[in-house]
Design an enzyme around this catalytic site. Structure first.
Site, short mmCIF file in Angstrom:
data_model
loop_
_atom_site.label_atom_id
_atom_site.label_comp_id
_atom_site.label_asym_id
_atom_site.label_seq_id
_atom_site.Cartn_x
_atom_site.Cartn_y
_atom_site.Cartn_z
N GLY A 16 29.14 46.45 34.24
CA GLY A 16 29.56 45.12 33.81
C GLY A 16 28.39 44.24 33.42
O GLY A 16 27.42 44.12 34.17
N GLY A 18 28.53 40.87 32.78
CA GLY A 18 28.88 39.45 32.93
C GLY A 18 27.73 38.69 33.56
O GLY A 18 26.58 39.15 33.57
N PHE A 19 28.03 37.52 34.12
CA PHE A 19 26.98 36.68 34.70
C PHE A 19 26.21 37.43 35.78
O PHE A 19 24.99 37.33 35.86
CB PHE A 19 27.58 35.41 35.29
CG PHE A 19 28.00 34.41 34.26
CD1 PHE A 19 27.05 33.77 33.48
CD2 PHE A 19 29.34 34.10 34.06
CE1 PHE A 19 27.42 32.84 32.53
CE2 PHE A 19 29.71 33.17 33.11
CZ PHE A 19 28.76 32.54 32.34
N GLY A 20 26.92 38.19 36.63
CA GLY A 20 26.27 38.88 37.73
C GLY A 20 25.44 40.07 37.27
O GLY A 20 24.25 40.17 37.59
N VAL A 84 34.19 52.45 33.39
CA VAL A 84 34.18 53.30 34.58
C VAL A 84 35.62 53.50 35.02
O VAL A 84 36.35 52.55 35.25
CB VAL A 84 33.35 52.64 35.70
CG1 VAL A 84 33.54 53.39 37.01
CG2 VAL A 84 31.88 52.61 35.30
N GLU A 175 41.13 22.15 30.85
CA GLU A 175 40.40 22.12 29.59
C GLU A 175 41.32 22.46 28.41
O GLU A 175 41.26 21.81 27.36
CB GLU A 175 39.21 23.09 29.65
CG GLU A 175 38.05 22.50 30.46
CD GLU A 175 37.10 23.53 31.06
OE1 GLU A 175 36.18 23.12 31.78
OE2 GLU A 175 37.29 24.74 30.82
N ASP A 305 32.91 38.01 40.97
CA ASP A 305 34.36 37.88 41.14
C ASP A 305 35.00 39.08 41.82
O ASP A 305 36.05 38.95 42.45
CB ASP A 305 35.04 37.70 39.77
CG ASP A 305 34.95 36.27 39.26
OD1 ASP A 305 34.17 35.49 39.84
OD2 ASP A 305 35.64 35.95 38.29
N ALA A 322 30.80 31.28 38.09
CA ALA A 322 29.61 31.89 37.51
C ALA A 322 28.41 31.79 38.44
O ALA A 322 27.65 32.76 38.59
CB ALA A 322 29.30 31.23 36.17
#
Lengths: 437, 437
Positions: A16, A18-20, A84, A175, A305, A322
């Protein structure tokens, strides 16, 4: 697959981007490891601005950044587009759509997807917004339904196409509600001279008694006032019962006829197969210990997450934001290096920098520790924080220009239907390679 | 459909929002007519920059502009997303995917699509590039094949994924060849450290003896030299025999193993059903008289790529370029007003402003009447002309920033695979509404 690892360094596989995942790879730069990142997309998504892609205010590529390009200068980094399908942690192997890969250390950073809480009808008919393909589907669906409304004769037939129900009043729902209200207030009659402002309706629904649940009451109340003034009908303490594509029904008998239900009422972790049920926590998250390690394994970690770090201080884990993913990613990378060097690992401590949410033009709320403020200044802070967090100088400049242009003209964005949206293949499938995205 | 026309003005229906259709609508502003534009997309496509979308150098929305937004201030203009399936000119009706529409005047401005000259295999396996969805498919296909190459062991298995054959050496083929060569020369080893520059091959093929056929010999020779110096293998006087997705075969026995054949070897008009065979000219174009009117009808016109204006001076019609469509569109609109006012119509005269094509960084060719030049200055002229021709200030600024960023970094564009490309639904279907775009 051909990811031959001839070096003598241990291989860290990150699932992944993403942010992590991004932070794990970054922290491992110039360290005595090889890094292989797998992601089903070749880009990082800046999720906080997804709703602007859905609204046609930003182009999808302004909030995405090539993972290859981002790590082009990191010599120990390799990347493959892959999903995966299963983790065989006993044998240190991940099974993927491009073959089996043996790892020395594994970091699961697969993030979360929309939680429909098992309601198949809602999953089929409501629109999720957790990825760029989903945000584009949402954009096309909204625009197509407005076009469709023009073809209908009579209010009863037309109204459902112009009625928008947002379920879930977290930052995303708020939003989107604000943006839809601005679309109605400033753009609708310009782009569609056949329609009146009053023809379009926006509802924001949550089963909690307040909007922006985890925010301060001050922020929550301000957000509700902003939304109400913009013409959004805010329905709190209301639970959704069903949605059949025509009518959304709430507990207690109320219902709304609508073709547009947007679902941001919950998320759940995206967990590859192969983990025991015992390590799966509430919200389909993988249980990790205080250093980020999956129970029972020395070399398997989960962050962000998809991780539930259950400790005495965090009995429910951390919020799915995040900042948690970023900080956990940095921390787990350091712990992996500690383990390799035979050093002491350290427990993760989350440093909560606060929360921001925007409602629209000049309107946002900020809870920064004890400092809480709302309105124009919060909106400036929101823009500044999001702009500097975006990857890539080009993206920063282009998003900034789009925002300035929207602010000046009251009519930003392009609202193009590049590909027709059709209901088949609506959600991203997380385990098969040949899905619609 | 509900396009109720309560006014007493005659209704002009324009089919297509390309360069030509746009001008017709614009010229009819404030005139005593109602205008209804139909297009299957809700945007205008700036086709000359499509190749940069295909290469990932520009975002699709930078070269597209909302048709609704463009005409928001034109009171007599309405727009519908629709495809015309049939023209019933006897009864002044167009049959569309949103119902039948009665017109007083009809302008067919449907443009052209890729001509595979009846070869079904090539149509199935080669990539066309005449619309934004097709350009995106091409981008994803190129990027996916490079990713796939990384998974192959051995040169023989890998080479076809990294071999690019461009058929048709007109401006599109030349521009794509140049861009692919620049991708190889400046980006390939940065984004894919596993690959070497030499692993990627670019061929440009044409059955004519020269590249840029309609240009001057001076421009053509310069373009060939630019391309050759950039590492493109230019094969002229070579006719394609077949392509089966694995190997492209040429007349005379030569062949190339490749997964990437991009076809820009010809176009044909997109003609709705309902026209007699007698009015269809070579290239599937509708024959029109010198004022732009379809033979046999007083109130049906065709312009641009789909029109063949056969006169003594233009026995083959006009070239299929934007300038012809723009000028014809303006002229036909004026003739419609003349007819409505009972005035004399005037024959169309094409004012050829010249031709430009770019090959890459600092390299372009310009034939402007008797003035012919090549190289850096031609490249500046090319950029200037394309930038000012783009619709929308925001688009101009964003394209400019992208170009500056690419020029400075040698590594522009994002090269994201937003949606996986799959071969089903490759080409746009011109008569059914529910296709892939």
């Amino acid at each position: 697959m051909n990811t031959s690892n001839n070096s003598k360094f241990p291989l860290v596989v990150i699932v992944g981007g993403g942010f992590g995942g991004l932070q794990v790879a970054k922290q491992l730069k110039d360290k005595p490891v090889d890094v292989l990142m797998l992601d089903k997309h070749n880009y990082h998504t800046f999720q906080p601005l997804l709703y602007q892609v859905a609204m046609g205010s930003l182009e999808s590529e302004s909030i995405a950044f090539s993972l290859r390009k981002n790590f082009a200068s990191q010599k120990n980094f390799r990347f493959r587009i892959a999903e995966v399908t299963r983790v065989d942690a006993e044998n240190n192997i991940v099974e993927t759509t491009i073959g089996n890969i043996a790892y020395d250390y594994l970091v699961i950073a697969t993030g979360s997807t929309t939680n429909f809480f098992g309601n198949k009808d809602i999953e089929h008919y409501a629109m999720p917004m957790k990825s760029i393909p989903e945000a584009l589907n949402l954009r096309y669906s909204i625009l197509q339904n407005i076009e469709e409304a023009l073809l209908k004769v009579g209010k009863a037939e037309r109204d459902p196409y112009l009625t928008f129900v947002l379920v879930g009043a977290g930052p995303t729902g708020v939003e989107l509600a604000g943006s839809l209200a601005e679309l109605r207030n400033h753009v609708l009659t310009k782009d569609y001279p056949e329609l009146k402002k009053e023809d379009m309706k926006v509802y924001l629904v949550d089963f909690l008694p307040k909007v922006l649940g985890p925010f301060s009451d001050q922020a929550s109340n301000a957000a509700r006032t902003f939304l109400t003034n913009m013409g959004v009908e805010v329905l709190t303490g209301v639970k959704v019962e069903s949605y059949d594509g025509e009518e959304i029904k709430f507990e207690g008998g109320k219902s709304i006829r609508t073709k547009n239900v947007i679902w941001s009422a919950g998320v759940m972790g995206v967990v590859p197969e192969g983990f025991d049920k015992e390590v799966i926590e509430r919200g389909n998250r993988i249980k990790v210990d205080s250093i980020g390690r999956v129970a029972g394994f020395n070399n398997v970690f989960a962050i962000g997450d998809v991780a539930a770090m259950i400790t005495d201080e965090t009995p429910k884990g951390h919020p799915g934001v995040a900042q948690v993913a970023i900080q956990m990613g940095q921390h787990v990378a350091k712990n992996i290096i500690h383990i390799i060097n035979g050093e002491q690992t350290s427990p993760f401590k989350y440093n909560d920098k606060g929360s921001l949410a925007t409602i629209g033009r000049n309107k946002a709320v900020a809870d920064l520790g004890k400092v809480k403020f709302q309105g124009f200044f919060a909106w400036l802070v929101w823009m500044f924080v999001h702009l500097i967090s975006l990857l890539g100088g080009r993206n920063k400049v282009i998003v900034f220009i789009n925002w300035v242009s929207s602010y000046v003209t009251y009519n930003g964005g392009t609202r193009l239907i590049i590909r027709k949206f059709e209901r088949e293949g609506l959600t991203e499938n997380h385990h098969l390679p040949n899905t619609v995205d």
